[in-house]
Design a protein around this motif. Structure first.
Motif, mmCIF file in Angstrom:
data_model
loop_
_atom_site.group_PDB
_atom_site.id
_atom_site.type_symbol
_atom_site.label_atom_id
_atom_site.label_comp_id
_atom_site.label_asym_id
_atom_site.label_seq_id
_atom_site.Cartn_x
_atom_site.Cartn_y
_atom_site.Cartn_z
ATOM 1 N N TYR A 3 -3.201 70.281 45.553
ATOM 2 C CA TYR A 3 -2.239 69.178 45.535
ATOM 3 C C TYR A 3 -2.551 68.171 46.638
ATOM 4 O O TYR A 3 -2.400 66.967 46.445
ATOM 5 N N LEU A 4 -2.976 68.655 47.770
ATOM 6 C CA LEU A 4 -3.298 67.787 48.898
ATOM 7 C C LEU A 4 -4.512 66.915 48.566
ATOM 8 O O LEU A 4 -4.489 65.695 48.780
ATOM 9 N N ILE A 5 -5.546 67.517 48.026
ATOM 10 C CA ILE A 5 -6.761 66.765 47.675
ATOM 11 C C ILE A 5 -6.447 65.725 46.610
ATOM 12 O O ILE A 5 -6.858 64.560 46.715
ATOM 13 N N SER A 6 -5.694 66.122 45.606
ATOM 14 C CA SER A 6 -5.317 65.215 44.529
ATOM 15 C C SER A 6 -4.502 64.039 45.058
ATOM 16 O O SER A 6 -4.760 62.882 44.719
ATOM 17 N N SER A 7 -3.547 64.331 45.916
ATOM 18 C CA SER A 7 -2.705 63.271 46.493
ATOM 19 C C SER A 7 -3.526 62.342 47.377
ATOM 20 O O SER A 7 -3.326 61.127 47.361
ATOM 21 N N VAL A 8 -4.426 62.908 48.155
ATOM 22 C CA VAL A 8 -5.259 62.097 49.051
ATOM 23 C C VAL A 8 -6.134 61.137 48.247
ATOM 24 O O VAL A 8 -6.273 59.959 48.619
ATOM 25 N N ILE A 9 -6.695 61.583 47.142
ATOM 26 C CA ILE A 9 -7.542 60.717 46.315
ATOM 27 C C ILE A 9 -6.720 59.550 45.775
ATOM 28 O O ILE A 9 -7.123 58.384 45.874
ATOM 29 N N VAL A 40 -12.556 53.410 37.889
ATOM 30 C CA VAL A 40 -13.989 53.280 38.167
ATOM 31 C C VAL A 40 -14.538 54.589 38.734
ATOM 32 O O VAL A 40 -15.622 55.049 38.345
ATOM 33 N N LEU A 41 -13.791 55.201 39.642
ATOM 34 C CA LEU A 41 -14.228 56.489 40.202
ATOM 35 C C LEU A 41 -14.325 57.566 39.123
ATOM 36 O O LEU A 41 -15.253 58.377 39.131
ATOM 37 N N LEU A 42 -13.381 57.566 38.197
ATOM 38 C CA LEU A 42 -13.419 58.547 37.107
ATOM 39 C C LEU A 42 -14.579 58.272 36.150
ATOM 40 O O LEU A 42 -15.266 59.201 35.714
ATOM 41 N N LEU A 43 -14.793 57.004 35.819
ATOM 42 C CA LEU A 43 -15.866 56.654 34.881
ATOM 43 C C LEU A 43 -17.250 56.902 35.460
ATOM 44 O O LEU A 43 -18.173 57.257 34.723
ATOM 45 N N THR A 44 -17.395 56.713 36.760
ATOM 46 C CA THR A 44 -18.701 56.950 37.385
ATOM 47 C C THR A 44 -18.945 58.429 37.665
ATOM 48 O O THR A 44 -20.059 58.821 37.988
ATOM 49 N N GLY A 45 -17.908 59.240 37.576
ATOM 50 C CA GLY A 45 -18.059 60.670 37.806
ATOM 51 C C GLY A 45 -17.921 61.070 39.266
ATOM 52 O O GLY A 45 -18.112 62.241 39.601
ATOM 53 N N LEU A 46 -17.609 60.111 40.144
ATOM 54 C CA LEU A 46 -17.424 60.451 41.556
ATOM 55 C C LEU A 46 -16.185 61.322 41.765
ATOM 56 O O LEU A 46 -16.128 62.133 42.684
ATOM 57 N N VAL A 47 -15.194 61.117 40.915
ATOM 58 C CA VAL A 47 -13.975 61.934 40.932
ATOM 59 C C VAL A 47 -13.834 62.551 39.550
ATOM 60 O O VAL A 47 -13.996 61.875 38.538
ATOM 61 N N LYS A 48 -13.568 63.820 39.515
ATOM 62 C CA LYS A 48 -13.388 64.531 38.245
ATOM 63 C C LYS A 48 -11.900 64.608 37.894
ATOM 64 O O LYS A 48 -11.043 64.586 38.778
ATOM 65 N N GLU A 49 -11.633 64.721 36.613
ATOM 66 C CA GLU A 49 -10.244 64.795 36.144
ATOM 67 C C GLU A 49 -9.498 65.974 36.759
ATOM 68 O O GLU A 49 -8.329 65.853 37.124
ATOM 69 N N GLN A 50 -10.173 67.093 36.896
ATOM 70 C CA GLN A 50 -9.501 68.280 37.442
ATOM 71 C C GLN A 50 -9.101 68.091 38.906
ATOM 72 O O GLN A 50 -8.200 68.765 39.396
ATOM 73 N N HIS A 51 -9.743 67.139 39.611
ATOM 74 C CA HIS A 51 -9.344 66.856 40.989
ATOM 75 C C HIS A 51 -7.992 66.146 41.040
ATOM 76 O O HIS A 51 -7.246 66.298 42.004
ATOM 77 N N LEU A 52 -7.689 65.351 40.014
ATOM 78 C CA LEU A 52 -6.461 64.555 40.002
ATOM 79 C C LEU A 52 -5.300 65.237 39.288
ATOM 80 O O LEU A 52 -4.148 64.893 39.513
ATOM 81 N N LYS A 53 -5.614 66.186 38.431
ATOM 82 C CA LYS A 53 -4.606 66.779 37.553
ATOM 83 C C LYS A 53 -3.400 67.387 38.278
ATOM 84 O O LYS A 53 -2.270 67.210 37.817
ATOM 85 N N PRO A 54 -3.553 68.082 39.395
ATOM 86 C CA PRO A 54 -2.374 68.694 40.022
ATOM 87 C C PRO A 54 -1.277 67.692 40.403
ATOM 88 O O PRO A 54 -0.096 67.981 40.240
ATOM 89 N N THR A 55 -1.647 66.528 40.891
ATOM 90 C CA THR A 55 -0.647 65.541 41.269
ATOM 91 C C THR A 55 -0.324 64.593 40.126
ATOM 92 O O THR A 55 0.814 64.161 39.981
ATOM 93 N N ALA A 56 -1.303 64.276 39.298
ATOM 94 C CA ALA A 56 -1.097 63.307 38.231
ATOM 95 C C ALA A 56 -0.194 63.846 37.123
ATOM 96 O O ALA A 56 0.607 63.095 36.566
#
Length: 117
Positions: A3-9, A40-56
């Motif tokens: 949750y912390l990583i997701s929120s920070v992103i 843009v971060l998601l489309l370039t692959g720098l951030v993965k969906e699973q990194h954002l899912k807990p907070t999103a």
């Protein structure tokens, strides 16, 4: 920790967007620019969906609550809307229709020029 990583992103994208709008003295909304940066971060692959899912996921579950103020504003100004409904209706119909017609005419013009060459 997830949750912390997701929120920070998410919050970092918003902070960078806010910094850019302030730096460039732009009237572009920082939250919208933050979403574009995140896309843009998601489309370039720098951030993965699973990194954002807990907070999103919880945010998306409560998304309708974010639109309540807009609905309250409409209800609050029903008198003003009822006084100006012909103008509003005209704007909601004429502006998009004229835009579509103008864009269609411009495209047809350039396609015609392209075929003549």
């Amino acid at each position: 920790m997830k949750y912390l990583i997701s929120s920070v992103i998410i919050l970092t994208c918003l902070a960078v967007a806010k910094f850019l709008t302030t730096l460039l003295q732009s009237s572009f909304p920082a939250p919208l620019l933050g979403m574009v940066l995140l896309l843009v971060l998601l489309l370039t692959g720098l951030v993965k969906e699973q990194h954002l899912k807990p907070t999103a996921s919880p945010l998306l579950n409560y998304m309708p609550l974010f639109f309540i103020p807009a609905g309250v504003g409409i209800i609050e100004h029903l008198g003003l809307i009822s006084q100006n409904w012909p103008l509003l209706l005209t704007i909601f119909i004429v502006v998009p229709l004229s835009s579509v017609l103008i864009i269609g005419a411009v495209i047809a013009y350039f396609k015609g020029r392209e075929n003549d060459s």
